[in-house]
Design an enzyme around this catalytic site. Structure first.
Site, PDB file in Angstrom:
ATOM      1  CD  GLU A 449      -2.863   1.588   0.566  1.00  0.00           C
ATOM      2  OE1 GLU A 449      -2.826   0.842  -0.295  1.00  0.00           O
ATOM      3  OE2 GLU A 449      -3.687   2.324   0.977  1.00  0.00           O
ATOM      4  CG  ASP A 522       3.111   0.830   7.437  1.00  0.00           C
ATOM      5  OD1 ASP A 522       4.174   0.380   7.196  1.00  0.00           O
ATOM      6  OD2 ASP A 522       2.778   1.954   7.110  1.00  0.00           O
ATOM      7  CG  ASP A 526      -4.007   4.243   8.024  1.00  0.00           C
ATOM      8  OD1 ASP A 526      -5.305   4.329   8.345  1.00  0.00           O
ATOM      9  OD2 ASP A 526      -3.345   5.127   7.818  1.00  0.00           O
TER      10      ASP A 526
END
Ligand code: 28G
Length: 662
Positions: A449, A522, A526
Site C-alpha cells: 500500500e 504497516d 491503516d
C-alpha cells in the site's frame, strides 16, 4: 457452572506432593522397569512432535487442549457427561474437567496397569469408546491423551468414580506418581491439569479467543452440552459459558449475528439411515457470499467432501423444481448452484461409522454413501418445508433469481474488461514492477500500500524473482460488491490482472503468476485496514489461493535495537527482550537504543530488504483459512449495515481502529 464448580473447586482434600496414601497397582519402585517401554513409545512423540500434532507452533499448542477436551466430549456423547470446564491457570497451565464416569482405574489384564495409566502412556490408546459407538470428536488425528502427556512438562490426571478420588502424575510422559487414592468422594468425573513443555513449542502462551472459537463450535455441535472457558491468568480474567439447546440452528444464528437475515429463522433438517446421521441448518442473508461450514463426526471439513456435494446438488435441484412448479422461474430461466448459495449460511453435520478423510489437509470427507444420504434427506425435507412455507420459499427463490441476473451482468463486465485489456494491450497493470523469472514456483509478488513503500520495495527487492505491485485508488467496499463491481474497481483490478489466475468460479491456481503472494502493510491501523480488505477479497473471490497456501503476510520488525555500531531487529517483544539480555550480558553498562517500528514507507530500500523481504531473515506468516474467515467477519462488521455490532467491535478494539474511516 455451579455443578461443574462443585466438581473442581471445592476439594475434600488438598493435593500435595507428600500425601501418605495407598497406591493402586504398582509401587513407585516397580515403575522403573516399565518406564523404558513407555519411554520408547512416547519418546517418538517428543522426537517428532510434528508427526503427531501437525506443528509445534501456537496452533499445535492449542491442539493439546482440544485433544483432552475431545475425550471429555466423547464421554458426553456416550451420554454420561453434560459439563466440561476448561481453565487457563497462571503460568499457562491448562485444567480440563468433566462430570462423566471418570477414566477407568481398574488394572488391565493385558498390561497389569490401571486403564487410566495406559490411556496416558500408550500411543494410540483410546480409540473407540462410548458404548460401542464411533469415536466422533476430532483432535490430533485421534492419537489422544498420551501425546498431550508426552508433550507436557508435567501432567496430572484425577479421577472420581463416586467413591474414590484418584490421582496420578507424569513428567514429560513418564510416571512420577503412580495411581494413588487421595480420599473419598461422592462425585464423578475426570480432571486433567497440564503444563505444555516449553522445550517442545515455539510458544506456550494460550490465546483465549482461539480456544473460545473452537470450544463454542463444539458446544454448537453437541446441543445441550455446557462448556465453560475461564481465563484465570492475572490481569486477564474472563469467563465464557457456551451452551446451546438449539445446536447447529444456534450455530447458524451465531454466524449470521452481524448480518441481515432475509428469512426469520434457520431452516433445520435431520435424518438418519443405515447408522449414519445427517443434519443441516441454513438461513439466507441479504449479503452475496456463501458460508457453508461442514463437519464429519464433529471434525471440521474445510475442504468439503461428499456431505457438501450432496447438500449443494439437492439445494439446486429442489429450488429449481419448486421455482418451475410455482411459476416463479419463467421460461428458460434456470438457477445455477452458485445462484442458490448467494447469501446462504449453512452448517452441515454428519456422523458416520468409518469416516474417510481425504484431500491435501485430510479434511475432506470421502464417503460417497454420505452424498446420497444428504442429497435424498435434503431433497425430501426441503421440498416439504418449501411447500409448507410458501412465503419463505418465495423470498428464497427471488433472492436466487436476483443472484442469477447479477451473474449475467458480471459475465458481461468481465468480457468487457477482457476486451479492454486485449485492445489496450495491457494484460498487466501499469504500476506492476515485474520480476525476470517466469517459473511461477520460484517467484513472489509483494502487494504494497502506498507509493513510498512501493518505491523502497522496488529498489530493495531482488528483481530476479521478486515483483512489486503498489496499490492505490479508492478502497472498494467488498461487502456490498458482487463480481461485476470487483472487475471495475481501480484498486482491485490491478491485483486481478497481476496475479493472472482469474476470480470467482474461474479462479485457477495453476494460472497464478507468482508462487507467493505477499501482503506487505504497516503494523498500524491503516495497515490492518488494507490487510483486512485484501484478505477478505482473497477469501471471497480467490479462495483456492488460500486453500493452496499461496497467500502470505509480511511481518516488518517491531523494533530496531542499536548498540554501538551494531544493530539488530526484533519481530516481537520476546525477541526484543532476548536481544537486550544478550547485550547486557556482554557488557553490563550497555545503553542500547530501542527504536519503535517505522512505517514501511520510512524504511530505505536496504532496510526494507534486510528486515522484511530477504528470504534468509524475513518472517512470513502463511494465511490460513481461519485467518481469512476472521478477516471476512471483521469486514462484515466494519462494512456491513448493522450498526450495533460495529459499535461493539470498535469499543472492544478501540485502540486498533481509532482512525479507521469506514
Ligand atoms: C477432563 C478431561 C478429559 C474421559 C472417560 C470415561 C471412560 C473412558 C474416558 O474409558 C476407554 C474403556 C474401558 C479401558 C468408559 C468410563 C467406560 C466406562 C469410561 C476425559 C479403556 C476409556 N467408564 N472419561 N475414558 N476405556 N474424560 N476428560 O478424558 O477400558 S476419558
Amino acid at each position: 457452572m455451579d455443578e461443574i464448580n462443585r466438581n473442581t473447586d471445592i476439594e475434600e482434600e488438598e493435593i500435595s506432593n507428600d500425601i501418605p496414601s495407598s497406591s493402586v497397582g504398582q509401587s513407585a519402585e516397580d515403575y522403573s522397569a516399565d518406564n523404558i517401554q513407555v519411554l520408547e513409545g512416547l519418546e517418538a512423540v517428543r522426537k517428532r512432535p510434528g508427526m503427531y500434532i501437525g506443528t509445534t507452533s501456537e496452533r499445535g499448542l492449542h491442539h493439546l487442549v482440544y485433544e483432552i477436551v475431545d475425550n471429555a466430549i466423547d464421554e458426553a456423547l456416550a451420554g454420561f457427561c453434560d459439563h466440561i470446564e476448561v481453565e487457563i491457570l497462571e503460568g499457562d497451565i491448562i485444567r480440563v474437567s468433566d462430570n462423566g464416569r471418570g477414566i477407568p482405574v481398574g488394572i488391565q489384564p493385558q498390561t497389569g496397569k490401571p486403564a487410566v495409566e495406559v490411556v496416558y502412556t500408550v500411543l494410540h490408546a483410546g480409540g473407540k469408546f462410548g458404548g460401542g459407538g464411533y469415536k466422533v470428536s476430532g483432535g490430533l488425528h485421534g492419537v489422544g491423551a498420551s501425546v498431550v502427556n508426552a508433550l507436557s512438562e508435567w501432567l496430572r490426571v484425577e479421577v472420581r468414580d463416586g467413591k474414590e478420588h484418584y490421582m496420578m502424575e507424569f513428567k514429560r510422559g513418564n510416571v512420577t506418581r503412580p495411581l494413588t487414592v487421595l480420599g473419598a468422594t461422592d462425585r464423578r468425573g475426570t480432571t486433567v491439569t497440564f503444563k505444555p513443555d516449553p522445550i517442545m513449542f515455539d510458544t506456550t502462551v494460550f490465546n483465549y479467543e482461539t480456544l473460545e472459537i473452537r470450544l463454542r463450535e463444539q458446544a454448537f455441535l453437541n446441543a445441550g452440552l455446557r462448556i465453560t472457558l475461564t481465563d484465570s491468568r492475572p490481569g486477564m480474567e474472563q469467563t465464557s459459558v457456551m451452551h446451546y439447546e438449539g445446536g447447529i440452528r444456534s450455530f447458524v444464528e451465531h454466524l449470521n449475528r452481524n448480518k441481515t437475515a432475509i428469512i426469520d429463522e434457520p431452516i433445520y433438517m435431520s435424518g438418519s439411515r443405515a447408522g449414519s446421521v445427517a443434519e443441516v441448518a441454513m438461513q439466507y442473508t441479504d449479503g452475496y457470499n456463501e458460508q457453508i461450514i461442514s463437519f464429519a463426526n464433529n471434525i471440521n471439513t474445510p475442504e468439503g467432501g461428499m456431505h457438501e456435494t450432496g447438500f449443494k446438488t439437492a439445494l439446486t435441484r429442489v429450488l429449481n423444481d419448486y421455482g418451475k412448479r410455482f411459476n416463479l422461474l419463467k421460461g428458460e430461466e434456470k438457477l445455477s448452484g452458485e445462484d442458490t448459495r448467494e447469501g446462504l449460511c449453512a452448517v452441515i453435520s454428519v456422523k458416520l461409522e468409518d469416516p474417510q478423510f481425504e484431500g491435501q489437509t485430510k479434511t475432506k470427507l470421502g464417503n460417497s454413501e454420505i452424498r446420497v444420504l444428504v442429497d435424498s434427506l435434503l431433497g425430501e425435507k426441503l421440498e416439504q418445508f418449501l411447500e409448507e412455507n410458501p412465503t419463505v420459499a418465495k423470498t428464497i427463490i427471488e433472492k436466487c433469481i436476483s443472484a442469477n441476473r447479477a451473474r449475467e451482468a458480471a459475465r458481461k463486465a468481465r468480457d468487457l474488461t477482457r476486451r479492454k485489456s486485449a485492445l489496450e494491450g495491457m494484460r498487466l497493470p501499469g504500476k506492476l514492477v515485474d520480476c525476470n523469472e517466469r517459473d511461477a514456483s520460484l517467484t513472489e509478488i509483494f502487494i504494497v500500500e502506498g507509493d513510498s513503500a512501493g518505491g523502497s520495495a522496488k529498489d530493495g527487492r531482488d528483481p530476479k524473482y521478486q515483483a512489486i505491485l503498489p496499490l492505490w485508488g479508492k478502497m472498494l467496499n467488498v461487502e456490498k460488491a458482487r463480481l461485476d463491481r470487483v472487475y471495475g474497481n481501480d484498486k482491485l483490478t490491478p491485483v486481478i490482472l497481476a496475479l493472472g489466475c482469474g476470480i470467482g468460479d474461474e479462479c485457477d491456481v495453476s494460472a497464478l503468476r507468482y508462487g507467493k503472494v505477499i501482503i506487505m502493510a504497516d503494523a498500524d491501523v491503516d495497515g490492518s485496514h488494507i490487510r483486512t480488505l485484501l484478505l477478505t477479497f482473497f477469501f471471497r473471490f480467490m479462495r483456492p489461493l488460500i486453500d493452496n497456501g499461496n497467500i502470505y503476510i509480511a511481518q516488518p520488525p517491531l523494533y530496531k535495537i542499536t548498540h554501538g555500531k551494531k544493530y539488530r531487529y526484533a519481530y516481537d517483544d520476546a525477541e526484543r527482550d532476548q536481544i537486550l539480555s544478550e547485550i547486557y550480558a556482554a557488557s553490563p553498562n550497555a545503553r542500547p537504543d530501542i527504536g519503535r517500528n517505522k512505517g514501511l514507507g520510512e524504511m530505505n530500500p536496504v532496510e526494507l530488504w534486510e528486515t522484511t523481504m530477504d528470504p534468509a531473515v524475513r518472517v512470513l506468516k502463511k494465511v490460513r483459512l481461519e485467518d481469512a474467515t476472521r478477516a471476512d467477519e471483521i469486514f462484515t462488521i466494519l462494512m456491513g449495515e448493522k450498526v450495533e455490532p460495529r459499535r461493539e467491535f470498535i469499543e472492544k478494539n478501540a485502540k486498533y481502529v481509532v482512525n479507521l474511516d469506514v
